[in-house]
Write an enzyme that holds these catalytic residues in place. Structure first.
Site, mmCIF file in Angstrom:
data_model
loop_
_atom_site.group_PDB
_atom_site.id
_atom_site.type_symbol
_atom_site.label_atom_id
_atom_site.label_comp_id
_atom_site.label_asym_id
_atom_site.label_seq_id
_atom_site.Cartn_x
_atom_site.Cartn_y
_atom_site.Cartn_z
ATOM 1 N N TRP A 108 0.839 -1.210 0.000
ATOM 2 C CA TRP A 108 0.000 0.000 0.000
ATOM 3 C C TRP A 108 0.866 1.251 0.000
ATOM 4 O O TRP A 108 0.551 2.228 -0.681
ATOM 5 C CB TRP A 108 -0.954 -0.019 1.191
ATOM 6 C CG TRP A 108 -1.952 -1.137 1.126
ATOM 7 C CD1 TRP A 108 -2.138 -2.112 2.044
ATOM 8 C CD2 TRP A 108 -2.891 -1.412 0.064
ATOM 9 N NE1 TRP A 108 -3.135 -2.965 1.637
ATOM 10 C CE2 TRP A 108 -3.609 -2.567 0.431
ATOM 11 C CE3 TRP A 108 -3.187 -0.792 -1.146
ATOM 12 C CZ2 TRP A 108 -4.613 -3.117 -0.373
ATOM 13 C CZ3 TRP A 108 -4.179 -1.342 -1.955
ATOM 14 C CH2 TRP A 108 -4.877 -2.481 -1.570
ATOM 15 N N ASP A 178 -1.773 6.583 6.395
ATOM 16 C CA ASP A 178 -2.853 5.688 6.000
ATOM 17 C C ASP A 178 -3.183 4.828 7.219
ATOM 18 O O ASP A 178 -2.385 3.992 7.638
ATOM 19 C CB ASP A 178 -2.362 4.825 4.825
ATOM 20 C CG ASP A 178 -3.384 3.801 4.353
ATOM 21 O OD1 ASP A 178 -4.418 3.622 5.018
ATOM 22 O OD2 ASP A 178 -3.120 3.171 3.302
ATOM 23 N N LYS A 202 -12.288 -1.965 7.017
ATOM 24 C CA LYS A 202 -11.448 -2.819 7.856
ATOM 25 C C LYS A 202 -11.935 -2.772 9.305
ATOM 26 O O LYS A 202 -12.170 -3.792 9.908
ATOM 27 C CB LYS A 202 -9.977 -2.376 7.796
ATOM 28 C CG LYS A 202 -9.436 -2.172 6.378
ATOM 29 C CD LYS A 202 -8.946 -3.430 5.726
ATOM 30 C CE LYS A 202 -8.720 -3.350 4.226
ATOM 31 N NZ LYS A 202 -7.706 -2.451 3.754
HETATM 32 C C1 PLP Z 1 -7.137 -2.087 2.343
HETATM 33 C C2 PLP Z 1 -6.105 -1.035 2.362
HETATM 34 C C3 PLP Z 1 -6.002 -0.084 1.337
HETATM 35 C C4 PLP Z 1 -6.879 -0.093 0.129
HETATM 36 O O1 PLP Z 1 -8.152 0.292 0.466
HETATM 37 P P1 PLP Z 1 -9.304 0.516 -0.610
HETATM 38 O O2 PLP Z 1 -10.386 1.079 0.246
HETATM 39 O O3 PLP Z 1 -9.624 -0.807 -1.209
HETATM 40 O O4 PLP Z 1 -8.820 1.487 -1.627
HETATM 41 C C5 PLP Z 1 -5.038 0.893 1.467
HETATM 42 N N1 PLP Z 1 -4.222 0.943 2.533
HETATM 43 C C6 PLP Z 1 -4.286 0.030 3.530
HETATM 44 C C7 PLP Z 1 -3.341 0.120 4.686
HETATM 45 C C8 PLP Z 1 -5.224 -0.981 3.465
HETATM 46 O O5 PLP Z 1 -5.292 -1.893 4.460
#
Ligand code: PLP
Length: 366
Positions: A108, A178, A202
């Protein structure tokens, strides 16, 4: 279909979309066809209605309470997933030097850096890629870009099972994080960050909602030709109601925020998460069949990665666990092995059930 059946619910260790608190689902089910006397579901409601105004305002207030977000930060309810933030961050924050520092701790972070590199100059301060991201790399201050527009990290690495336990000291450069797979799982001092974001699917609610928390002085610097939807100012000025927001996901997020409050808030969640993670990591460390490839000091509280070292045996474990109601234990398709995502909504009993099954499996296959 007159009754809500919960008897055949499984322990779902999916990394995302992932398990939600049962009381949240039950409340949503109760309110599904008639939201609090409105005669309609939240899905059928105008986003400009009084009822929905109350839902989004309360969700924001509860999130502010839970994360202790000061008034100098805006909370935005957006769409496009965390992935869109990989672009919105540079579009809006490349406002002076058009340089940014990134620490690469997984796929990511790498994807975020790739998107930013389309718009400005990306400096990789540190990376654990040569060791397949099994730890958070050390950073050296002399590698930071003094005039960077921002400094970027992925707080918890969902795929590799690592997390930061201390933050780089970036001085006056805004720190961007993030938080997708750890938001609300442990206490965080939001004032250390210029901007954080998280996809909801999540640790919060259904997919479709992305939460951005941004310090006000970082809003309003996007180039004038920026499409409206990609400009934080658009959404900040409109209270996240510039266009139709993901209404139902916001409602569900609000229910989760209330549930976390009922659990005692983020500090209480953190304590539970530490207990769950300790139970599972101890079981792995004591086992002679399973092992965790992640450096001890950097182990994630949310995504626990482990392997047997034998791909066929990993497969067997995942299949047999499923028969025991322990589902979605396969590692990310890029790394294989096993991964148990134990977000806020995963009860301690779920982790106990997993550990019991691991011991049984080890006896039969060790
Ligand atoms: C799942 C995830 C993403 C991607 O998320 P989307 O909502 O599918 O774009 C980005 N960063 C992290 C840390 C993630 O766990």
């Amino acid at each position: 279909m007159s009754e809500i059946s919960t008897s055949e619910r499984v322990y779902n260790f999916s990394a995302g979309p992932s398990t939600l608190p049962l009381p949240v689902l039950e409340k949503a089910a109760k309110e599904m066809t008639n939201y609090r006397g409105s005669g309609m579901s939240v899905m059928e409601m105008s986003h400009r209605s009084k009822e929905f105004a109350r839902i989004i305002e309360l969700a924001e207030q509860d999130l502010r309470d839970l994360m202790k977000i000061p008034d100098s930060y805006k909370v935005l309810f957006l769409q496009g997933g965390a992935y869109l933030q990989f672009s919105m961050v540079p579009i809006n924050l490349f406002r002076n030097s058009k340089k940014a520092d990134y620490i690469i701790t997984g796929s990511w972070a790498k994807k975020a850096a790739q998107e930013a590199a389309k718009l400005g100059q990306v400096n990789i301060v540190a990376s654990s890629e040569p060791d397949t991201f099994t730890y958070i790399p050390e950073w050296k201050k002399e590698d930071f870009t003094a005039d960077a527009d921002y400094f970027y990290i992925t707080y918890n690495n969902t795929i590799y099972g690592t997390r930061y336990t201390s933050l780089p000291d970036v001085g006056d450069v805004p720190l961007v994080a993030d938080l997708s797979s750890m938001i609300l799982s442990e206490e965080l001092d939001i004032t250390k960050f210029g901007l954080v974001f998280a996809g909801a699917q999540k640790n919060i609610g259904p997919a479709g909602l992305t939460i951005v928390i941004i310090r006000e002085d970082l809003i309003g610097h996007a180039p004038s030709d920026t499409p409206s939807m990609l400009n934080y100012k658009t959404h900040a000025d409109a209270g996240s109601l510039f266009n139709t927001p993901p209404c139902y996901s916001i409602y569900m997020a609000g229910l989760t925020f209330q549930w976390i409050k009922e659990q005692g808030g983020v500090a209480a969640m953190q304590k539970k998460n530490e207990e769950k993670a300790a139970l599972l990591y101890n079981a792995i460390d004591e086992s002679s069949l399973f092992r965790c490839p992640v450096a001890k000091k950097d182990r994630s509280l949310m995504n626990v990665v482990f392997v047997t070292g034998d791909k066929a045996l990993d497969k067997k474990f995942i299949a047999e666990a499923k028969e025991h109601g322990l589902v979605n234990l396969g590692g990310h398709r890029s790394v294989g092995g096993m991964r148990a995502s134990i977000y806020n909504a995963m009860p301690y009993e779920g982790v106990e059930a997993l550990v019991d099954f691991m011991k049984k499996f080890e006896k039969q296959n060790g």
